[in-house]
Design an enzyme around this catalytic site. Structure first.
Site, mmCIF file in Angstrom:
data_model
loop_
_atom_site.group_PDB
_atom_site.id
_atom_site.type_symbol
_atom_site.label_atom_id
_atom_site.label_comp_id
_atom_site.label_asym_id
_atom_site.label_seq_id
_atom_site.Cartn_x
_atom_site.Cartn_y
_atom_site.Cartn_z
ATOM 1 N N SER A 148 -47.103 2.841 19.909
ATOM 2 C CA SER A 148 -48.486 2.974 19.441
ATOM 3 C C SER A 148 -48.639 2.990 17.929
ATOM 4 O O SER A 148 -49.773 2.962 17.425
ATOM 5 C CB SER A 148 -49.119 4.242 20.027
ATOM 6 N N LYS A 207 -50.943 0.509 16.323
ATOM 7 C CA LYS A 207 -52.381 0.687 16.089
ATOM 8 C C LYS A 207 -52.702 0.927 14.625
ATOM 9 O O LYS A 207 -53.863 0.806 14.217
ATOM 10 C CB LYS A 207 -52.896 1.835 16.953
ATOM 11 N N SER A 238 -55.410 7.641 20.288
ATOM 12 C CA SER A 238 -54.434 6.581 20.538
ATOM 13 C C SER A 238 -54.803 5.770 21.774
ATOM 14 O O SER A 238 -53.940 5.341 22.539
ATOM 15 C CB SER A 238 -53.015 7.162 20.688
ATOM 16 N N LYS A 258 -49.501 8.349 12.276
ATOM 17 C CA LYS A 258 -49.614 7.917 13.666
ATOM 18 C C LYS A 258 -48.327 8.173 14.431
ATOM 19 O O LYS A 258 -47.230 8.066 13.891
ATOM 20 C CB LYS A 258 -49.936 6.413 13.726
#
Length: 431
Positions: A93, A96, A158, A260
């Site tokens: 993720s 992203k 997320s 993140k």
């Protein structure tokens, strides 16, 4: 700086004579020769300071239990410590971060807007929605959601569904959006990265490196500071469901304001973080840690290490002359040389005076030389390590002089012969 050593001092040692009266009726022994008088011992010369000694040693970076990791200074972009930072890994993720970068860039270009209503397609709902085992924003099929809410849902929660919906709205399809992602990655300088989707779902052709994630993080913070503020938000509620940011360092360290997390069975536990303490900002990236706790602990250790043992200083300002060498055959006698951007250097704390800056340039500059043309290189070293190299450019136009100037200088150049190879001279350090 050459080391100086105090000369050896020869010391004379003498014993003390003990006198006693001889017993009665005995003959006194013959007198012994007088011993030399002991001389004062000369004090050793003061030690010559060793460069950097006052700062103390810089310990190695902490041991990190991960596939790859890197610690970078935000201002200078220098890598302070790393392990396998250019090794190809699955980004999960953390993908992203690039999705949000592309969306922010397209907003800045006026192609999309925060108020846009975004359609939630079946693909976004089926591939990233509540029916999957991945992270989701619980978006409803065939609904319309404001782009701003999707951006918050993707960054904070997320949400895979939010990422896919944003990609489709921005580029028409996720496949086309992935091409945009790769184009922006190339502009940033991410040479070890390739994207095929917007959310980070596993794919053998979807990969990055810890170094590239750090470069992307730096670009995001610099290019879109307002959008970056979303990464510091601890929770977000959508459709009656409140979810927390998975970056646990936001609760542990008040100086952390991003970035993140990521996790798949292939990628392991990943985390990119950034923190600002005083005027210094650092970026830490850990890819492939064995647990959620370990990735947070490792990032915290890297940030603490960097803030404790390194500092950043501006050595030179952009467009300020660093040298004004003679310009042969030129319309002006001398040509100012400098750099096009501020030069910031990160180095171990307390070792500023040990930095060595030098200018490498031709032994003889001959007109014409255009403004902005590179004529040499500025180099900054610490001990044997090269910290910075920047192009040394002409700050003004170095046009050709008139006929007689060129003729006269040409004769002198012929008389003096070949000027030889490039020369290197010390550059004065700035403030």
């Amino acid at each position: 700086m050459p080391f100086l050593f105090a000369p050896a001092v020869l010391l004379a040692f003498a014993g003390a004579a003990v006198h006693a009266e001889p017993p009665a009726g005995t003959q006194a022994p013959a007198a012994t020769p007088a011993l030399p008088t002991p001389q004062p011992v000369a004090k050793p010369a003061p030690a010559i300071p060793v460069p950097g000694a006052s700062a103390g040693p810089t310990p190695p970076a902490p041991a990190i239990d991960a596939k790859s990791w890197v610690l970078m200074d935000y201002a200078s972009g220098q890598v302070l410590a790393e392990s396998n930072m250019d090794q190809r890994v699955a980004p999960a993720s953390i993908t992203k971060v690039m999705t949000s970068y592309v969306v922010s860039a397209e907003i800045a270009h006026g192609k999309i807007h925060l108020e846009d209503p975004v359609f939630i397609s079946e693909r976004a709902w089926r591939s990233g929605g509540a029916g999957t085992d991945g992270s989701t924003s619980f978006l409803q099929l065939n609904s319309k959601v404001a782009l701003k809410d999707l951006l918050y849902g993707m960054i904070i929660q997320s949400g895979n569904d939010a990422a896919i919906a944003l990609a489709e709205h921005t580029a028409g399809s996720e496949e086309t959006f992935a091409q945009l992602m790769n184009q922006y990655a190339a502009k940033i300088g991410m040479t070890g990265t390739h994207y095929v989707d917007a959310s980070g779902l596993p794919n053998p052709d979807h990969y990055t490196t810890a170094h590239d994630v750090a470069l992307l993080s730096r670009a995001l913070i610099h290019d879109f500071p307002e959008e970056y503020k979303i990464y510091a938000i601890k929770d977000f509620e959508w459709n009656g469901i409140k979810q927390h940011n998975r970056n646990t360092l936001l609760w542990r360290d008040e100086t952390v304001d991003g970035i993140k997390t990521g996790h798949t069975s292939e990628a392991g536990y990943c985390l990119a973080t950034s923190a600002k303490r005083g005027d210094q900002r650092l970026i830490a990236v850990v890819m492939g840690a064995p647990s959620e706790k370990q990735r947070a602990d490792d990032n915290q250790e890297l940030l603490n290490y960097g803030f404790r043992f390194f500092e950043t200083k501006k050595l030179y300002a952009a467009n300020a002359p660093l040298a004004t060498p003679e310009l042969w055959k030129g319309a002006v006698a001398n040509l100012p040389l400098g750099i096009s951007e501020d030069v910031l250097v990160t180095f171990p704390r307390g070792r500023y005076t040990d930095l060595k800056a030098s200018l490498e340039m031709p032994a003889r500059l001959v007109a014409p030389i255009g403004k902005g043309q590179q004529v040499g290189t500025l180099k900054v070293q610490l001990d044997d390590k090269m910290l910075v190299q920047r192009p040394l450019i002409a700050l003004d136009q170095g046009a050709e002089g008139g006929f007689f100037k060129r003729l006269s200088d040409g004769a002198w150049m012929w008389f003096k012969g070949d000027a030889g190879a490039n020369v290197s001279s010390a550059a004065p350090k700035g403030d």
